[in-house]
Design a protein around this motif. Structure first.
Motif, PDB file in Angstrom:
ATOM      1  N   ASP A  30       0.852  -1.187   0.000  1.00 46.12           N
ATOM      2  CA  ASP A  30       0.000   0.000   0.000  1.00 46.12           C
ATOM      3  C   ASP A  30       0.887   1.236   0.000  1.00 46.12           C
ATOM      4  N   GLN A  31       0.292   2.409   0.068  1.00 48.38           N
ATOM      5  CA  GLN A  31       1.084   3.639  -0.013  1.00 48.38           C
ATOM      6  C   GLN A  31       1.989   3.833   1.193  1.00 48.38           C
ATOM      7  N   VAL A  84       5.298   9.354  -8.541  1.00 50.18           N
ATOM      8  CA  VAL A  84       4.508   8.775  -9.620  1.00 50.18           C
ATOM      9  C   VAL A  84       5.417   8.377 -10.773  1.00 50.18           C
ATOM     10  N   LEU A 108       3.171   3.413  -9.194  1.00 47.83           N
ATOM     11  CA  LEU A 108       1.888   3.396  -8.487  1.00 47.83           C
ATOM     12  C   LEU A 108       0.807   2.831  -9.396  1.00 47.83           C
ATOM     13  N   GLU A 110      -3.603   1.919  -9.360  1.00 49.04           N
ATOM     14  CA  GLU A 110      -4.834   2.269  -8.646  1.00 49.04           C
ATOM     15  C   GLU A 110      -5.917   1.234  -8.950  1.00 49.04           C
ATOM     16  N   LYS A 111      -6.614   0.778  -7.879  1.00 50.21           N
ATOM     17  CA  LYS A 111      -7.709  -0.172  -8.019  1.00 50.21           C
ATOM     18  C   LYS A 111      -8.763   0.146  -6.969  1.00 50.21           C
ATOM     19  N   GLN A 113     -10.267   2.868  -6.315  1.00 50.75           N
ATOM     20  CA  GLN A 113      -9.956   4.157  -5.695  1.00 50.75           C
ATOM     21  C   GLN A 113      -8.882   4.038  -4.597  1.00 50.75           C
ATOM     22  N   GLU A 114      -8.201   2.898  -4.538  1.00 51.02           N
ATOM     23  CA  GLU A 114      -7.081   2.719  -3.614  1.00 51.02           C
ATOM     24  C   GLU A 114      -5.785   2.657  -4.423  1.00 51.02           C
ATOM     25  N   LYS A 115      -4.738   3.286  -3.907  1.00 49.53           N
ATOM     26  CA  LYS A 115      -3.456   3.298  -4.607  1.00 49.53           C
ATOM     27  C   LYS A 115      -2.504   2.285  -3.977  1.00 49.53           C
ATOM     28  N   TYR A 116      -1.811   1.574  -4.830  1.00 53.25           N
ATOM     29  CA  TYR A 116      -0.829   0.586  -4.401  1.00 53.25           C
ATOM     30  C   TYR A 116       0.466   0.831  -5.174  1.00 53.25           C
ATOM     31  N   ARG A 117       1.545   0.314  -4.623  1.00 53.03           N
ATOM     32  CA  ARG A 117       2.831   0.433  -5.318  1.00 53.03           C
ATOM     33  C   ARG A 117       3.349  -0.968  -5.609  1.00 53.03           C
TER      34      ARG A 117
END
Length: 453
Positions: A30-31, A84, A108, A110-111, A113-117
């Motif tokens: 996660d972020q 980014v 990064l 996004e899925k 509305q959640e951002k993951y790395r």
């Protein structure tokens, strides 16, 4: 549903198996850096035994590297905003038998509305080593095709991850300072200071104050506390250049600090502890200095844990033209100049008592003073031309007698006899390898596959 969407629907059920078969490591976080998924290749690359040991993206160092990669890519707001785009860099992972170099790529995603790395890891240790060797380029300004110097650099790379004392021995101007900086850069201490001390330039009466510091009032003129070189290098590396020039009574004081890692500043009774890696260098053979009584044997054995010899330039003939052209390219900012064949022969004839430092100065002179694009023999300083034709190193013969001494057929027979081994050929002729190389160069015998260095 599009063909692409149909393909994705078919891929989802087998995606976990596909990720497990990847040779590259993969981590999804996660972020905040908390690990959400990791494949088995990642555990192997990072040296982690169980998944439970990998709760977040490993190490503050990698998070700093991610930030630096974003800044280097032009993301000026990377400190305050998520980094980014696709970012990549090499991450050095310390190991018991040498460092591992992992190439990291991340971005990064996004899925819902959640951002993951997502991070991809690839072991490029062998590739990076091959790039340095095949390219003839090493770190911190080393440019070489010489086998002996490459061996010395490889030894430095092997011991950089330790705290062992390393002693560099080589003539003045051969690159001992560069080698010391390379060692520090490759070590885990590279974020801490590298303090360089020219032991020959320190006055005898200021030795203790310079190395250990002093307190206010310790001597006339001490109007405030002053830290010494050991304190300044705390956590980092202390490089003692020309250590052989220290007087015997100062050598004893230095030995005590190396053994105990503690000292008292001049004028103080408080003991200070430091964590310093000490490396040393000299243009003298310390073993001979010990035998002559000018250097303490106990200090010699303390400093000479890992001895590294830096060969002089005259023993690295393959580097002479390589370095000369590199320096010439750097010195000619507004025009392009090249060496003529006779200029190259003159460079090869010279014994280079000042080593790489002398070569750089000569090339700078030629870049400024030569009028034409091609540099000729007449462009060299007069004293340089005289030295190149009259001065020889021990065991060498001037090139004026090269053809008369050894004929082409004689050298070819000798190379065939020893299967191209130059060292054995030189021993049979009673000359050094540099002299043999010059004879081979004059007859055009240096480019065949049958000739080995």
């Amino acid at each position: 549903m599009t063909q692409y969407a149909q393909g994705m629907e078919l891929l989802y059920p087998v995606l976990p198996e596909l990720l497990e078969t990847l040779g590259s490591g993969l981590i999804l976080t996660d972020q905040q850096g908390l690990v959400k998924y990791v494949n088995s290749a990642t555990l192997k690359l990072l040296g982690v035994d169980q998944l439970e040991h990998l709760r977040e993206i490993p190490g503050e160092k990698m998070r700093k590297e991610l930030l630096k990669a974003a800044l280097d890519s032009g993301q000026e707001d990377a400190v305050s905003r998520p980094q980014v785009g696709c970012l990549q860099w090499d991450h050095r992972l310390p190991g018991a038998i040498g460092d591992k170099i992992l190439h990291v790529r991340t971005r990064l995603v996004e899925k819902d509305q959640e951002k993951y790395r997502i991070f991809f890891f690839e072991d490029v240790t062998g590739l990076r080593h091959a790039e340095r060797v095949l390219g003839g380029t090493q770190q911190i300004g080393f440019l070489t095709e010489d086998t002996a110097l490459r061996d010395s650099i490889s030894l430095v790379e092997k011991v950089a991850n330790t705290d062992s004392c390393v002693f560099f021995w080589g003539e003045s101007g051969s690159g001992k300072g560069l080698m010391a900086r390379l060692l520090h850069q490759l070590s885990p201490r590279n974020s801490k200071p590298l303090i360089e001390v020219n032991c020959a330039a320190i006055p005898e009466n200021l030795f203790e104050a310079e190395f250990f510091g002093s307190v206010k009032g310790a001597f006339t003129g001490a109007v405030s506390d002053r830290i010494g070189r050991f304190t300044a290098a705390d956590g980092g590396t202390l490089f003692l250049d020309e250590v052989s020039e220290l007087p015997l009574y100062h050598q004893a004081k230095l030995l005590k600090v190396l053994e105990d890692n503690c000292f008292e500043p001049l004028g103080s009774i408080k003991t200070r502890h430091v964590d310093v890696r000490v490396i040393a260098a000299s243009n003298r053979n310390l073993k001979e200095a010990v035998e002559s009584g000018t250097f303490r044997s106990d200090l010699y054995y303390r400093l000479n844990v890992i001895p590294v010899r830096i060969p002089p330039l005259r023993e690295r003939p393959s580097d002479i033209i390589l370095l000369a052209e590199y320096f010439l390219h750097g010195a000619c900012k507004s025009s392009q100049k090249i060496f003529s064949a006779e200029a190259k022969r003159l460079l090869l004839d010279h014994p280079w008592p000042g080593n790489v430092r002398e070569l750089r100065n000569v090339v700078e002179y030629l870049a400024i003073c030569s009028a034409e694009a091609h540099i000729h023999k007449s462009d060299f300083p007069k004293d340089f031309q005289e030295k190149s034709t009259t001065v020889s190193v021990p065991g060498d013969k001037t090139l004026s007698s090269a053809k008369a001494s050894y004929g082409k057929e004689q050298l070819q027979r000798l190379l065939s006899k020893h299967h191209g081994n130059r060292a054995q050929c030189a021993r049979e002729l009673g000359i050094d390898r540099v002299t043999l190389w010059r004879h081979l160069k004059r007859w055009g015998l240096t480019n065949g596959t049958e000739v080995r260095p």
